[in-house]
Scaffold this motif. Structure first.
Motif, PDB file in Angstrom:
ATOM      1  N   GLY A   1      15.829 -13.095  -1.762  1.00 38.67           N
ATOM      2  CA  GLY A   1      14.594 -12.488  -1.289  1.00 38.67           C
ATOM      3  C   GLY A   1      14.748 -11.875   0.082  1.00 38.67           C
ATOM      4  O   GLY A   1      15.765 -12.029   0.770  1.00 38.67           O
ATOM      5  N   GLY A   2      13.699 -11.119   0.491  1.00 37.27           N
ATOM      6  CA  GLY A   2      13.722 -10.498   1.797  1.00 37.27           C
ATOM      7  C   GLY A   2      13.274 -11.460   2.878  1.00 37.27           C
ATOM      8  O   GLY A   2      13.058 -12.655   2.656  1.00 37.27           O
ATOM      9  N   LYS A   3      13.133 -10.888   4.066  1.00 37.84           N
ATOM     10  CA  LYS A   3      12.714 -11.676   5.214  1.00 37.84           C
ATOM     11  C   LYS A   3      11.195 -11.712   5.314  1.00 37.84           C
ATOM     12  O   LYS A   3      10.505 -10.768   4.946  1.00 37.84           O
ATOM     13  CB  LYS A   3      13.301 -11.098   6.493  1.00 37.84           C
ATOM     14  CG  LYS A   3      14.816 -11.054   6.522  1.00 37.84           C
ATOM     15  CD  LYS A   3      15.409 -12.441   6.615  1.00 37.84           C
ATOM     16  CE  LYS A   3      16.916 -12.387   6.732  1.00 37.84           C
ATOM     17  NZ  LYS A   3      17.522 -13.713   6.859  1.00 37.84           N
ATOM     18  N   SER A   4      10.696 -12.811   5.834  1.00 36.80           N
ATOM     19  CA  SER A   4       9.264 -12.960   6.080  1.00 36.80           C
ATOM     20  C   SER A   4       9.073 -13.504   7.488  1.00 36.80           C
ATOM     21  O   SER A   4      10.038 -13.920   8.154  1.00 36.80           O
ATOM     22  CB  SER A   4       8.639 -13.913   5.057  1.00 36.80           C
ATOM     23  OG  SER A   4       8.795 -13.422   3.736  1.00 36.80           O
ATOM     24  N   LEU A   5       7.813 -13.471   7.927  1.00 35.07           N
ATOM     25  CA  LEU A   5       7.481 -13.939   9.266  1.00 35.07           C
ATOM     26  C   LEU A   5       6.563 -15.149   9.145  1.00 35.07           C
ATOM     27  O   LEU A   5       5.514 -15.077   8.501  1.00 35.07           O
ATOM     28  CB  LEU A   5       6.786 -12.836  10.063  1.00 35.07           C
ATOM     29  CG  LEU A   5       6.539 -13.143  11.543  1.00 35.07           C
ATOM     30  CD1 LEU A   5       7.850 -13.221  12.297  1.00 35.07           C
ATOM     31  CD2 LEU A   5       5.638 -12.075  12.160  1.00 35.07           C
ATOM     32  N   ALA A   6       6.990 -16.249   9.717  1.00 33.01           N
ATOM     33  CA  ALA A   6       6.211 -17.483   9.679  1.00 33.01           C
ATOM     34  C   ALA A   6       5.620 -17.757  11.048  1.00 33.01           C
ATOM     35  O   ALA A   6       6.319 -17.677  12.070  1.00 33.01           O
ATOM     36  CB  ALA A   6       7.083 -18.655   9.234  1.00 33.01           C
ATOM     37  N   ILE A   7       4.351 -18.079  11.062  1.00 34.04           N
ATOM     38  CA  ILE A   7       3.688 -18.479  12.304  1.00 34.04           C
ATOM     39  C   ILE A   7       3.714 -19.998  12.380  1.00 34.04           C
ATOM     40  O   ILE A   7       3.203 -20.686  11.497  1.00 34.04           O
ATOM     41  CB  ILE A   7       2.236 -17.972  12.342  1.00 34.04           C
ATOM     42  CG1 ILE A   7       2.181 -16.450  12.145  1.00 34.04           C
ATOM     43  CG2 ILE A   7       1.580 -18.361  13.656  1.00 34.04           C
ATOM     44  CD1 ILE A   7       2.921 -15.670  13.194  1.00 34.04           C
ATOM     45  N   ILE A   8       4.366 -20.509  13.408  1.00 33.69           N
ATOM     46  CA  ILE A   8       4.379 -21.954  13.640  1.00 33.69           C
ATOM     47  C   ILE A   8       3.301 -22.230  14.680  1.00 33.69           C
ATOM     48  O   ILE A   8       3.505 -22.026  15.885  1.00 33.69           O
ATOM     49  CB  ILE A   8       5.761 -22.421  14.132  1.00 33.69           C
ATOM     50  CG1 ILE A   8       6.820 -22.036  13.101  1.00 33.69           C
ATOM     51  CG2 ILE A   8       5.767 -23.920  14.373  1.00 33.69           C
ATOM     52  CD1 ILE A   8       8.228 -22.355  13.528  1.00 33.69           C
TER      53      ILE A   8
END
Length: 321
Positions: A109-116
């Motif tokens: 899969g591609g990259k994603s952005l996670a908010i911690i």
């Protein structure tokens, strides 16, 4: 009934088509026009590792927005860095200390952005910048772990090549001949050891009876030592020790009495006047015995006719003394 002209219908249809086109274009860019206002936030990276526009923005694995835009920073202090603009469509509250981390959605899969999210400090508002981080994917982790191993393998290969080079220089014709001679000598030594072992085996067989007798004597000696040890253990060592202690105690009391001046020996050691009298008497007795030995006639008178007793006269030597 009001009649609508064809031109008006065509104009309305065109407006609807344009609105749908704009909505579709905005949706593809991550904007949902039917979900109220957009909350845009920003973060910066030196490398986005393949993050794309419209990639999902998640919190605890739940999609809450999308990447809206990715562009280079115009700030000279951040030259070369990439600014990532993302939207949060859900009603989510978090602080400015929250972290925006790029992660891999799967192996393919591609990259994603996670908010911690972090809830300490001031609350983040639309337009604020969050701290950006990048999570290492499985391939990056493997690569990072294999890089030190690769360098070690390269060093080992270089060392092996160096050793091989030195061996090639050492293994000339003369060295090979010496090695062959060494192996021949080793074979001779092994043959000699084999013969020696056979000889020792023959000697052992021929002297088996003597060895048996020796071991029997050792066994008897051990038995005698055991008997002697048992005899020693039966001796009343405790009683002997007690007698020695009593004797030592008596000697201590006698010594203490002498030190205190008790008894004859104690008086001799402590009474100086008695000692001087004894010493003077001893000297007078010694002089008397010497005088008797040198002038016996002074002390023994023997006469058949009854000679008149002569008056004792002290010797000149005695007077001089």
């Amino acid at each position: 009934m009001i009649k609508i002209s064809r031109e008006l219908k065509a104009g309305i249809a065109a407006l609807v088509i344009l609105a749908l086109f704009y909505w579709g274009f905005s949706f593809l860019k991550g904007r949902n026009l039917f979900n109220g206002g957009l909350n845009s936030y920003y973060t910066t990276y030196k490398n986005i590792n393949g993050l794309k526009k419209s990639s999902a923005v998640t919190v605890n694995g739940f999609t809450v927005g999308k990447i809206l835009d990715i562009r280079f920073s115009n700030d000279p202090a951040k030259k070369g860095q990439l600014i990532v603009e993302f939207t949060i469509e859900e009603d989510l509250h978090f602080s400015k200390k929250s972290i925006a981390k790029i992660y891999s959605g799967g192996l393919m899969g591609g990259k994603s952005l996670a908010i911690i999210p972090s809830y300490d400090g001031d609350e983040a508002k639309p337009g604020d910048y969050l701290k950006g981080e990048i999570e290492s994917d499985i391939f990056s982790s493997i690569t990072n772990k294999l890089n030190p191993l690769q360098s070690k393998i390269e060093n080992v290969i270089v060392n092996i090549d160096s050793v091989t080079h030195h061996l090639n220089k050492m293994l000339n014709q003369r060295t090979i001949e010496n090695l062959n001679n060494s192996f021949e000598n080793i074979n001779l030594i092994m043959e000699s050891l084999k013969n020696t072992s056979a000889t020792v085996e023959v000697m052992m067989e021929s002297n088996q009876q003597n060895m048996n007798n020796t071991f029997s004597n050792i066994k008897n000696t051990t038995k005698n030592l055991k008997t002697f040890s048992d005899s020693l253990s039966k001796i009343k060592l405790l009683a002997i020790s007690e007698k020695i202690n009593r004797t030592a105690s008596h000697l201590d009391s006698i010594t203490a009495g002498i030190q205190a001046g008790e008894g004859t020996i104690g008086l001799l050691t402590k009474d100086e006047k008695l000692y001087n009298n004894l010493e003077a008497a001893s000297k007078e007795l010694e002089e008397l015995l010497r005088d008797v030995k040198e002038h016996p006639k002074r002390f023994v008178h023997f006469s058949i006719f009854g000679k008149k007793e002569r008056k004792y006269e002290e010797a000149t030597e005695t007077k001089e003394n």
